[in-house]
Design a protein around this motif. Structure first.
Motif, PDB file in Angstrom:
ATOM      1  N   SER A  17       0.832  -1.206   0.000  1.00 21.68           N
ATOM      2  CA  SER A  17       0.000   0.000   0.000  1.00 21.68           C
ATOM      3  C   SER A  17       0.867   1.256   0.000  1.00 21.68           C
ATOM      4  O   SER A  17       0.536   2.256  -0.646  1.00 21.68           O
ATOM      5  CB  SER A  17      -0.930  -0.001   1.214  1.00 21.68           C
ATOM      6  OG  SER A  17      -0.185  -0.080   2.429  1.00 21.68           O
ATOM      7  N   ALA A  18       1.984   1.209   0.730  1.00 21.20           N
ATOM      8  CA  ALA A  18       2.908   2.349   0.732  1.00 21.20           C
ATOM      9  C   ALA A  18       3.528   2.530  -0.643  1.00 21.20           C
ATOM     10  O   ALA A  18       3.709   3.664  -1.119  1.00 21.20           O
ATOM     11  CB  ALA A  18       3.982   2.153   1.789  1.00 21.20           C
ATOM     12  N   ASP A  19       3.854   1.423  -1.289  1.00 19.58           N
ATOM     13  CA  ASP A  19       4.405   1.501  -2.642  1.00 19.58           C
ATOM     14  C   ASP A  19       3.430   2.196  -3.595  1.00 19.58           C
ATOM     15  O   ASP A  19       3.831   3.017  -4.428  1.00 19.58           O
ATOM     16  CB  ASP A  19       4.717   0.097  -3.169  1.00 19.58           C
ATOM     17  CG  ASP A  19       5.938  -0.527  -2.501  1.00 19.58           C
ATOM     18  OD1 ASP A  19       6.674   0.224  -1.828  1.00 19.58           O
ATOM     19  OD2 ASP A  19       6.140  -1.735  -2.653  1.00 19.58           O
ATOM     20  N   ARG A  20       2.149   1.850  -3.463  1.00 18.48           N
ATOM     21  CA  ARG A  20       1.150   2.467  -4.352  1.00 18.48           C
ATOM     22  C   ARG A  20       0.999   3.953  -4.058  1.00 18.48           C
ATOM     23  O   ARG A  20       0.860   4.767  -4.984  1.00 18.48           O
ATOM     24  CB  ARG A  20      -0.184   1.733  -4.209  1.00 18.48           C
ATOM     25  CG  ARG A  20      -0.187   0.334  -4.820  1.00 18.48           C
ATOM     26  CD  ARG A  20      -1.594  -0.212  -4.968  1.00 18.48           C
ATOM     27  NE  ARG A  20      -2.228  -0.421  -3.676  1.00 18.48           N
ATOM     28  CZ  ARG A  20      -2.172  -1.555  -2.986  1.00 18.48           C
ATOM     29  NH1 ARG A  20      -1.494  -2.584  -3.468  1.00 18.48           N
ATOM     30  NH2 ARG A  20      -2.783  -1.672  -1.822  1.00 18.48           N
ATOM     31  N   LEU A  21       1.011   4.321  -2.771  1.00 18.13           N
ATOM     32  CA  LEU A  21       0.939   5.734  -2.403  1.00 18.13           C
ATOM     33  C   LEU A  21       2.086   6.518  -3.044  1.00 18.13           C
ATOM     34  O   LEU A  21       1.885   7.584  -3.637  1.00 18.13           O
ATOM     35  CB  LEU A  21       0.998   5.896  -0.885  1.00 18.13           C
ATOM     36  CG  LEU A  21      -0.289   5.704  -0.095  1.00 18.13           C
ATOM     37  CD1 LEU A  21       0.010   5.641   1.400  1.00 18.13           C
ATOM     38  CD2 LEU A  21      -1.262   6.845  -0.368  1.00 18.13           C
ATOM     39  N   LEU A  46      -2.223   2.241 -12.353  1.00 21.05           N
ATOM     40  CA  LEU A  46      -3.205   1.902 -11.321  1.00 21.05           C
ATOM     41  C   LEU A  46      -4.594   2.263 -11.831  1.00 21.05           C
ATOM     42  O   LEU A  46      -4.747   3.178 -12.642  1.00 21.05           O
ATOM     43  CB  LEU A  46      -2.921   2.660 -10.020  1.00 21.05           C
ATOM     44  CG  LEU A  46      -1.589   2.365  -9.321  1.00 21.05           C
ATOM     45  CD1 LEU A  46      -1.362   3.335  -8.172  1.00 21.05           C
ATOM     46  CD2 LEU A  46      -1.549   0.928  -8.815  1.00 21.05           C
ATOM     47  N   VAL A  47      -5.620   1.567 -11.336  1.00 20.12           N
ATOM     48  CA  VAL A  47      -6.984   1.893 -11.756  1.00 20.12           C
ATOM     49  C   VAL A  47      -7.448   3.155 -11.037  1.00 20.12           C
ATOM     50  O   VAL A  47      -6.973   3.475  -9.938  1.00 20.12           O
ATOM     51  CB  VAL A  47      -7.949   0.720 -11.478  1.00 20.12           C
ATOM     52  CG1 VAL A  47      -7.537  -0.507 -12.249  1.00 20.12           C
ATOM     53  CG2 VAL A  47      -8.009   0.406  -9.984  1.00 20.12           C
ATOM     54  N   LYS A  48      -8.396   3.851 -11.628  1.00 27.35           N
ATOM     55  CA  LYS A  48      -8.824   5.147 -11.102  1.00 27.35           C
ATOM     56  C   LYS A  48      -9.389   5.043  -9.697  1.00 27.35           C
ATOM     57  O   LYS A  48      -9.158   5.913  -8.855  1.00 27.35           O
ATOM     58  CB  LYS A  48      -9.856   5.770 -12.043  1.00 27.35           C
ATOM     59  CG  LYS A  48      -9.292   6.175 -13.400  1.00 27.35           C
ATOM     60  CD  LYS A  48     -10.353   6.791 -14.285  1.00 27.35           C
ATOM     61  CE  LYS A  48      -9.804   7.153 -15.653  1.00 27.35           C
ATOM     62  NZ  LYS A  48     -10.851   7.738 -16.531  1.00 27.35           N
ATOM     63  N   SER A  49     -10.170   3.978  -9.427  1.00 31.04           N
ATOM     64  CA  SER A  49     -10.761   3.846  -8.088  1.00 31.04           C
ATOM     65  C   SER A  49      -9.675   3.711  -7.017  1.00 31.04           C
ATOM     66  O   SER A  49      -9.796   4.256  -5.911  1.00 31.04           O
ATOM     67  CB  SER A  49     -11.709   2.647  -8.041  1.00 31.04           C
ATOM     68  OG  SER A  49     -11.022   1.445  -8.374  1.00 31.04           O
ATOM     69  N   THR A  50      -8.607   2.995  -7.349  1.00 31.30           N
ATOM     70  CA  THR A  50      -7.496   2.854  -6.410  1.00 31.30           C
ATOM     71  C   THR A  50      -6.798   4.189  -6.196  1.00 31.30           C
ATOM     72  O   THR A  50      -6.470   4.565  -5.063  1.00 31.30           O
ATOM     73  CB  THR A  50      -6.477   1.822  -6.934  1.00 31.30           C
ATOM     74  OG1 THR A  50      -7.108   0.554  -7.013  1.00 31.30           O
ATOM     75  CG2 THR A  50      -5.259   1.737  -6.017  1.00 31.30           C
ATOM     76  N   ILE A  51      -6.586   4.930  -7.280  1.00 30.23           N
ATOM     77  CA  ILE A  51      -5.937   6.240  -7.183  1.00 30.23           C
ATOM     78  C   ILE A  51      -6.757   7.173  -6.305  1.00 30.23           C
ATOM     79  O   ILE A  51      -6.211   7.897  -5.460  1.00 30.23           O
ATOM     80  CB  ILE A  51      -5.733   6.847  -8.585  1.00 30.23           C
ATOM     81  CG1 ILE A  51      -4.722   6.012  -9.376  1.00 30.23           C
ATOM     82  CG2 ILE A  51      -5.255   8.296  -8.488  1.00 30.23           C
ATOM     83  CD1 ILE A  51      -4.616   6.395 -10.823  1.00 30.23           C
ATOM     84  N   MET A  52      -8.080   7.158  -6.461  1.00 30.12           N
ATOM     85  CA  MET A  52      -8.935   8.032  -5.660  1.00 30.12           C
ATOM     86  C   MET A  52      -8.791   7.719  -4.174  1.00 30.12           C
ATOM     87  O   MET A  52      -8.696   8.624  -3.343  1.00 30.12           O
ATOM     88  CB  MET A  52     -10.389   7.904  -6.099  1.00 30.12           C
ATOM     89  CG  MET A  52     -10.671   8.478  -7.483  1.00 30.12           C
ATOM     90  SD  MET A  52     -12.392   8.272  -7.995  1.00 30.12           S
ATOM     91  CE  MET A  52     -13.207   9.386  -6.840  1.00 30.12           C
ATOM     92  N   ARG A  53      -8.761   6.431  -3.824  1.00 30.39           N
ATOM     93  CA  ARG A  53      -8.609   6.058  -2.415  1.00 30.39           C
ATOM     94  C   ARG A  53      -7.233   6.462  -1.879  1.00 30.39           C
ATOM     95  O   ARG A  53      -7.106   6.964  -0.755  1.00 30.39           O
ATOM     96  CB  ARG A  53      -8.814   4.553  -2.247  1.00 30.39           C
ATOM     97  CG  ARG A  53     -10.242   4.083  -2.465  1.00 30.39           C
ATOM     98  CD  ARG A  53     -10.448   2.667  -1.932  1.00 30.39           C
ATOM     99  NE  ARG A  53      -9.591   1.707  -2.615  1.00 30.39           N
ATOM    100  CZ  ARG A  53      -9.938   1.062  -3.730  1.00 30.39           C
ATOM    101  NH1 ARG A  53     -11.126   1.299  -4.302  1.00 30.39           N
ATOM    102  NH2 ARG A  53      -9.122   0.192  -4.294  1.00 30.39           N
ATOM    103  N   LEU A  54      -6.210   6.273  -2.688  1.00 29.34           N
ATOM    104  CA  LEU A  54      -4.863   6.659  -2.270  1.00 29.34           C
ATOM    105  C   LEU A  54      -4.755   8.166  -2.075  1.00 29.34           C
ATOM    106  O   LEU A  54      -4.107   8.646  -1.140  1.00 29.34           O
ATOM    107  CB  LEU A  54      -3.840   6.188  -3.300  1.00 29.34           C
ATOM    108  CG  LEU A  54      -3.682   4.668  -3.457  1.00 29.34           C
ATOM    109  CD1 LEU A  54      -2.801   4.348  -4.650  1.00 29.34           C
ATOM    110  CD2 LEU A  54      -3.104   4.045  -2.190  1.00 29.34           C
TER     111      LEU A  54
END
Length: 236
Positions: A17-21, A46-54
């Protein structure tokens, strides 16, 4: 360490999760103002929904800001961390001697400002020996107004600035305070990146247009010297 040996880095795995952030945060490049979800998705895979949460998490810590049109831009916490980074590379050791020389030559206060969002941050300052001076301390935030310092930070910013040439130093009086004048010039680092604004300020009764003309060459040359010291091109 006390025994003089370097401690080995522990063999642990990173956190996904830190890597994605950090993937989202480091997607921003020089010259970007704000990015929409489509562009962030293209740059990060990354998918848009994931980006929004991040981005919700990044917003919580001031690392990213969501602007009214739905796009994202870097937050003011990035500027704070940037100032810490600059200081960690002994920026103070390079800037303070320059400020000391400017004070000795002009008799007025010399300071070094950086931009922090919609404010300018006084990073370093050496006061005039005169008791009549504006009392600003390192760490104080001032507005991005029409003062010479704010104009330098705005005009030479790669995102907000203008390519229109301007005579240096910039001079202003009566903006922040009706009794205060200032003149400022930009300082650049590697790659032509604006590092900050080098300025002289003082009472308008002393720091007149004539006095600015007398110290202009020294101020410009001091900024050029500091630019070269920081790995920049003094011809910027």
């Amino acid at each position: 360490m006390a025994n003089g040996r370097t401690r080995a880095r522990p063999k642990v795995e990173g956190v996904a999760s830190a890597d994605r952030l950090l993937t989202v945060l480091t997607a921003f490049r020089r010259g970007d103002d704000a990015l929409d979800l489509a562009e962030l998705a293209a740059r990060t895979d990354l998918v848009k929904s994931t980006i929004m949460r991040l981005c919700v998490s990044l917003e919580r810590f001031g690392l990213i800001e969501r602007i009214p049109d739905g796009r994202y831009r870097l937050g003011t916490e990035i500027a704070r961390l940037g100032s810490v980074y600059l200081q960690s590379f002994a920026l103070e050791a390079h800037v303070i001697p320059v400020l000391d020389r400017l004070v000795a030559a002009s008799g007025e206060t010399a300071s070094f400002y950086i931009r922090r969002g919609e404010h300018r941050l006084c990073l370093f300052r050496v006061d005039s020996p005169s008791p009549l001076r504006m009392h600003v301390r390192p760490g104080d935030l001032r507005p991005m107004d029409e003062s010479s310092i704010a104009q330098v930070l705005d005009r030479f910013d790669p995102v907000h600035g203008s390519a229109r040439p301007v005579a240096l130093p910039l001079f202003s009086h009566g903006v922040t305070d009706p009794h205060v004048s200032s003149c400022a010039v930009p300082v650049f680092g590697a790659g032509g990146r604006l590092v900050g604004a080098l300025a002289i300020s003082g009472p308008a009764s002393r720091l007149t247009g004539g006095q600015v003309a007398a110290v202009a060459a020294l101020l410009v040359e001091s900024a050029a010297t500091l630019t070269r010291t920081l790995g920049g091109d003094a011809g910027c």
